[in-house]
Each structure stands twice: as C-alpha cells, then as structure tokens.
Design an enzyme around this catalytic site. Structure first.
Site, PDB file in Angstrom:
ATOM      1  N   HIS B  62       0.827  -1.220   0.000  1.00 12.15           N
ATOM      2  CA  HIS B  62       0.000   0.000   0.000  1.00 12.15           C
ATOM      3  C   HIS B  62       0.853   1.258   0.000  1.00 12.15           C
ATOM      4  CE1 HIS B  62      -3.941  -1.789   0.666  1.00 12.15           C
ATOM      5  NE2 HIS B  62      -3.337  -2.654   1.456  1.00 12.15           N
ATOM      6  N   PRO B  63       0.318   2.350  -0.587  1.00  9.30           N
ATOM      7  CA  PRO B  63       0.982   3.640  -0.381  1.00  9.30           C
ATOM      8  C   PRO B  63       0.654   4.108   1.029  1.00  9.30           C
ATOM      9  CG  PRO B  63      -1.099   3.986  -1.518  1.00  9.30           C
ATOM     10  CD  PRO B  63      -0.934   2.489  -1.362  1.00  9.30           C
ATOM     11  N   ILE B 110      -5.505   1.485   6.911  1.00  7.05           N
ATOM     12  CA  ILE B 110      -6.883   1.792   7.284  1.00  7.05           C
ATOM     13  C   ILE B 110      -7.733   1.778   6.016  1.00  7.05           C
ATOM     14  CG2 ILE B 110      -6.537   4.313   7.082  1.00  7.05           C
ATOM     15  CD1 ILE B 110      -8.481   4.554   9.543  1.00  7.05           C
TER      16      ILE B 110
END
Lengths: 167, 167
Positions: B62-63, B110
């Site tokens: 993920h970034p 998240i």
C-alpha cells in the site's frame, strides 16, 4: 546485606532473546536490582515495544526443536527432549517441524525445559491447527518463558561471580 | 437468468491484496458464483492460510495514507481524505505515519474509503497506543475491508464486461 545491582550488556541479552530491539532496550534499562525487576522490564519491552519483525528475528535465532542445538543454553533446555527421543520420534518431530514452518513462516517455538519429546510433538500437532495470528502470539509467549529462564541463569552466574569478587 | 461464474486471476487478485499466497490461493479457489462466495473464500484464506509474513507483504504493497497514491484504487479510496486535508493536516498525518511505522515496523493500514483526513488522523493516534500484536491484527482486519471493496469493484467490472459480451 547491601543491594547488588546487576549490569546486563547487549551481547548477553541477545543470548537471552535474539531481537536487537529487545537487547538494546534491556541494556538501556540495566542495571537491575533483582531478577524480578529484570523480568518485569523484559516482559514490558517484549510485549509492548518490540514490533512483529523483532518477534520474527527472535524466533529465527533458535535452533529447530530436535535438531542438534548449537548453543549451550539450547542444549541444556532441550536435554530432556533429546534424552527421550528415539529415531522414529526424532523423524516425526522433524517432519512436523517442517510442516509447521511451511504453515506459519517461522520455526516452532516452545519452552522445552523439562519436556519430553512425545510431549513436545503432541503440543506441536495441537498448535498446528491454530490461526497464524494466534500461533504467533503463543510463540511469543513461549519465547518470553525461554527468555525468563535464561535471565535467571545469567543473574545467578553474575551473583556468584560478584560474591566471589567481594569475599 | 443463468448463474455467472467469475474467474479471477492471480494478477487481478494481487491488486486486491498484495500477498502472493493470498493471490495464489484465491486463484485456485476461482471461479466464483457470486461476490459473497468470493468474499467468504478471501476471508478464510486471509485469516487462516496466509501467514504473518504474507500479512506484512500485503501491508507493504500500500501507499502511505496521505501520500499521493500510485494506483487508481488507492486514489479512489483516499479521495475523501485527500479532499479534506489541508497543508497542516497533511504534514501532521505524515509525521504520525512516520511515528507509527517506527513503532510497529509497517505502515498504518486503514480502510480509508469515505473517511475524512481528520478522522483518519484521530484513528491513527488512537491505534498508536496499542500493543504491537493487537495493532497487527487490527491492520489485518482493515486490509480485509480494503480487499472486500476491491473484490466488489472487480466483480462489478467483470459482470458488466460479461453482460456486454452476451448481448
């Protein structure tokens, strides 16, 4: 009797638990007035400050259960297991260790002290069915038990050396 | 209306969740008769078969939240956050992301979809106080939510393409 402060350095601490973060934090918290104080610090550091990569580092510092241990500590801890294993149970333990590692990505960690080969194998088979995250936490708890035993040996060796010095 | 079987390949699945183990197991379980069936398989694979290293692989795909996302999916998921961030909140988010990564050894994960920058920052600060093992499991649950959203998009795109083919 005056209180003895026990100093533990990073190298000694790495021998108790192979996470660099653990050894550094414990060395910063050293010296310790008692084994209890050292164990409390170790538990806090291990469960609250060392991250999951540090847990994996510590696990990979152990020999596989049933393989000839390279360190004196591992050898002593596994002495009951080694004495109660025969050729077939050694083979079964080795097979299950491989299955375990394939499933979880780290070796089977157990506080082997005083435990027979058959007991360890039964525990491995039982734990094999756990979800990976559950097994990860159990392995970390076992690692902590091993660390506590090793801290106790380190303390007792240091206390003897120190009382010899002051005689 | 006859039942449509949706085939998902490894590459598409890696776009939903960056663990190779996850993508391989899901591709083996494909085709799926419904999104529900695919999500059930994904939950089983993610929580029971993918090991802790696979979780870490997926997190690192993920970034960082608040950084310019490279994939279209991340961009869409973070659109509310990006629209509601100003210069100072972006800076604060970036600082806290760094603190989080230093503490836990992986980036803050998240499911950002529909969440404002301030909400995400509050959640990050709250989760920062967790023990590493607890936070690791929460991150895995958030990863699963992201995977579910992406599977739904993939299914809907495939269903459209398929109905276009059969017209």
């Amino acid at each position: 009797m005056e209180e003895m402060m026990v100093v533990l350095d990073e190298e000694e601490l790495l021998g108790c638990c192979g996470s660099t973060k653990f050894a550094k934090e414990m060395a910063s918290a050293s010296p310790f007035a008692s084994l209890n104080q050292a164990v409390s610090a170790a538990r806090h550091i291990w469960f609250n400050l060392v991250d999951v990569n540090g847990w994996l580092d510590a696990f990979s510092a152990h020999p596989q259960i049933g393989q000839s241990p390279s360190s004196q500590w591992s050898k002593a801890e596994q002495s009951t297991a080694l004495a109660t294993a025969n050729e077939s149970s050694s083979q079964e333990l080795s097979d299950w260790n491989n299955r375990y590692r394939l499933r979880f990505g780290f070796i089977f960690i157990i506080c082997a002290s005083g435990r027979m080969a058959a007991e360890i194998l039964a525990e491995l088979k039982k734990r094999y069915t756990n979800r990976p995250i559950i097994e990860f936490e159990i392995a970390a708890q076992e690692q902590m038990k091993i660390t506590e035993l090793r801290l106790a040996k380190l303390f007792s060796a240091k206390a003897k050396a120190s009382s010899a010095t002051f005689q």
